[in-house]
Design a protein around this motif. Structure first.
Motif, PDB file in Angstrom:
ATOM      1  N   LEU A  31      67.146  36.662   9.058  1.00 43.06           N
ATOM      2  CA  LEU A  31      68.397  36.930   9.765  1.00 43.06           C
ATOM      3  C   LEU A  31      69.443  37.381   8.741  1.00 43.06           C
ATOM      4  CD1 LEU A  31      70.243  36.807  12.275  1.00 43.06           C
ATOM      5  CD2 LEU A  31      70.564  34.370  11.818  1.00 43.06           C
ATOM      6  N   ALA A  32      69.852  38.651   8.850  1.00 41.25           N
ATOM      7  CA  ALA A  32      70.920  39.164   7.981  1.00 41.25           C
ATOM      8  C   ALA A  32      72.210  39.154   8.808  1.00 41.25           C
ATOM      9  CB  ALA A  32      70.544  40.533   7.455  1.00 41.25           C
ATOM     10  N   GLY A  34      72.468  40.197  11.823  1.00 41.64           N
ATOM     11  CA  GLY A  34      72.034  39.791  13.159  1.00 41.64           C
ATOM     12  C   GLY A  34      72.383  40.751  14.281  1.00 41.64           C
ATOM     13  N   HIS A  35      73.001  41.902  13.947  1.00 42.72           N
ATOM     14  CA  HIS A  35      73.458  42.761  15.039  1.00 42.72           C
ATOM     15  C   HIS A  35      72.381  43.681  15.601  1.00 42.72           C
ATOM     16  CE1 HIS A  35      77.111  40.763  14.767  1.00 42.72           C
ATOM     17  NE2 HIS A  35      77.744  41.582  15.564  1.00 42.72           N
ATOM     18  N   ILE A  38      69.630  39.709  16.734  1.00 44.48           N
ATOM     19  CA  ILE A  38      70.013  38.766  17.799  1.00 44.48           C
ATOM     20  C   ILE A  38      69.915  39.430  19.189  1.00 44.48           C
ATOM     21  CG2 ILE A  38      71.891  37.299  18.703  1.00 44.48           C
ATOM     22  CD1 ILE A  38      72.427  36.435  15.801  1.00 44.48           C
ATOM     23  N   PRO A  39      70.390  40.684  19.350  1.00 45.42           N
ATOM     24  CA  PRO A  39      70.129  41.343  20.651  1.00 45.42           C
ATOM     25  C   PRO A  39      68.636  41.435  20.978  1.00 45.42           C
ATOM     26  CG  PRO A  39      71.842  42.516  19.478  1.00 45.42           C
ATOM     27  CD  PRO A  39      71.315  41.477  18.518  1.00 45.42           C
ATOM     28  N   ASP A  53      68.074  32.385   7.601  1.00 44.61           N
ATOM     29  CA  ASP A  53      69.403  32.989   7.569  1.00 44.61           C
ATOM     30  C   ASP A  53      69.833  33.217   6.117  1.00 44.61           C
ATOM     31  OD1 ASP A  53      72.015  33.757   7.950  1.00 44.61           O
ATOM     32  OD2 ASP A  53      72.636  31.949   9.041  1.00 44.61           O
ATOM     33  N   ARG A 109      80.082  41.862  10.467  1.00 44.04           N
ATOM     34  CA  ARG A 109      78.843  41.074  10.383  1.00 44.04           C
ATOM     35  C   ARG A 109      77.664  41.887   9.856  1.00 44.04           C
ATOM     36  NH1 ARG A 109      79.230  35.785  10.058  1.00 44.04           N
ATOM     37  NH2 ARG A 109      77.000  35.692  10.484  1.00 44.04           N
TER      38      ARG A 109
END
Lengths: 288, 157
Positions: A31-32, A34-35, A38-39, A53, A109
């Protein structure tokens, strides 16, 4: 929308993250920003058992200048790259590109390392890394290796990253006097992803174009360098007519993927327009 | 396995155990009952869920609650102090910056970020700064005026 269940692991150093990656193996996703991830988790396109993370690893956020290269940590956000004086002074087109991604909150982010490791064929950075002749540093438990951007982007969502490796740094050669670069894109009005983006880097010596590098995003399964456009301009006078002639060759030898928003013919046309704009801006920056 | 987190929101520290997959916006709305932050598109496009995390706007639908451990958060509920409206809230009131009001909490947080980066923005800079926030009533003109009002008001303070 909720993702499927997973265990959450916060890494606090690169060694820590590599240790987790080693023990959790292919059950884990990194997880960097997350954009993208996460979607994808919310849509359950991705259902990893573990997330590692990287957001609490300060060493991955740094932006420094080392021996003529700008070294950008993989977890540098787009806002950090956009507002970095180091990036702005040595590779201004990368700062401009970072400021054109998504919107302000997304840029706060999203990270450069996340973008390139994900290798979305519509992402902005890959074309710019190719045109900039950037190097990606991949780190594993056994050490680090440098991979040229030319060899990093393999296919749609596929890179040269091997199992157990993390993207840790991206190195951009500082633009020397007489060299200019630019990234120009036509964005989807809602998602702001590039429909077509073109990055160009040109050295102008005695009015002649040299070391021309031109790369596109959004046209096919991955960002690619366009040798047709590059060789059409190499050694030619740096003027509007030669640039226009070279730009018209954009994506000639590439199978272009269309979609309901922009079909193949339209994308090809936009590619010539963005190539012309990027080359004109690169030459203007080189001769400034 | 649940994760313990401590988050400071609008000046109050909260310690809770969260499920790793819980989104930050659900933590705010459902666990803490801070329902001023809205859920719109749930895909990080619309900006209804915009909050401040460590002084920068983020879309709280695209962050895990677990990631907010140790963070300082400000939501729309944190704008007013001692019953006095924040300049951005006063701007939205004076300039009719809302119609249905659904996008308003996110718009106000985006406005705060715009003015934090640039206390005296041009109209174009404001519109550029609002690119990540959608108003489906299409009331953008008055939202821009509301932020301009807040900029003037803050400068006079």
């Amino acid at each position: 929308m909720l993702p499927a269940s997973f265990d959450y692991h916060r890494a606090t150093s690169v060694a820590d993250a590599l240790g987790m990656l080693g023990s959790l193996g292919d059950e884990a996703k990194i997880l960097a920003g997350g954009h993208s991830l996460i979607p994808a988790l919310k849509l359950r396109l991705s259902k990893p058992a573990h997330l590692i993370d990287l957001n609490a690893i300060p060493e991955l956020r740094s932006i420094t200048r080392q021996n003529g290269h700008i070294v950008v940590g993989a977890m540098a956000t787009h806002t950090a790259v956009q507002t970095s004086d180091i990036v702005r002074s040595a590779v201004p087109f990368i700062a401009d590109l970072a400021g054109s991604i998504g919107d302000a909150s997304v840029r706060n982010r999203g990270t450069i390392g996340g973008v390139i490791a994900h290798a979305d064929p519509r992402a902005d950075y890959p074309a710019a890394l190719l045109a900039a002749d950037a190097t990606v540093v991949l780190t594993s438990k056994s050490g680090s290796r440098n991979v040229k951007a030319d060899d990093f982007f393999v296919d749609m969502f596929t890179t040269a990253l091997a199992e157990g490796e993390l993207v840790t740094e991206i190195h951009f050669p500082a633009l020397a006097k007489g060299t200019g670069a630019s990234y120009q894109k036509f964005s989807h009005p809602a998602s702001r992803y590039a429909i077509v983006g073109c990055a160009a880097r040109v050295t102008v010596e005695g009015g002649v174009c040299k070391n021309v590098r031109v790369a596109f995003t959004g046209l096919t399964e991955k960002a690619f360098r366009d040798n047709g456009v590059e060789s059409a301009l190499e050694g030619k006078p740096a003027n509007e007519a030669t640039i226009q002639a070279a730009a018209l060759l954009a994506a000639k030898s590439i199978e272009v993927t269309g979609d309901s928003f922009a079909d193949e013919a339209y994308r090809r046309h936009i590619a010539t327009v963005q190539a012309r704009k990027a080359l004109l801006a690169a030459v203007a920056a080189a001769t400034k | 396995m649940n994760v313990p987190i401590t988050v400071t929101i609008n000046g109050t520290a909260y310690t809770r155990d969260v499920e790793p997959r819980q989104l930050l916006v659900h933590f705010l709305r459902e666990t803490l009952n801070l329902t001023g932050t809205h859920i719109g598109c749930d895909t990080s496009s619309c900006g209804a869920c915009t909050i401040m995390l460590n002084g920068q706007t983020v879309k709280s639908c695209t962050l895990l609650a677990a990631q907010a451990d140790g963070a300082e958060i400000m939501t729309v509920e944190g704008l007013a102090t001692d019953g006095k409206l924040h300049p951005i809230q006063e701007g939205f009131w004076q300039e009719h910056g809302l119609q249905c009001g659904f996008c308003t909490p996110g718009m106000m947080m985006a406005g705060v970020q715009i003015l934090k980066n640039n206390p005296n923005p041009t109209e174009e800079e404001i519109r550029h700064g609002l690119e990540g926030n959608f108003c489906r009533c299409t009331g953008y003109h008055n939202i821009v005026k509301s932020i301009q009002y807040a900029a003037k008001k803050s400068a006079a303070m």
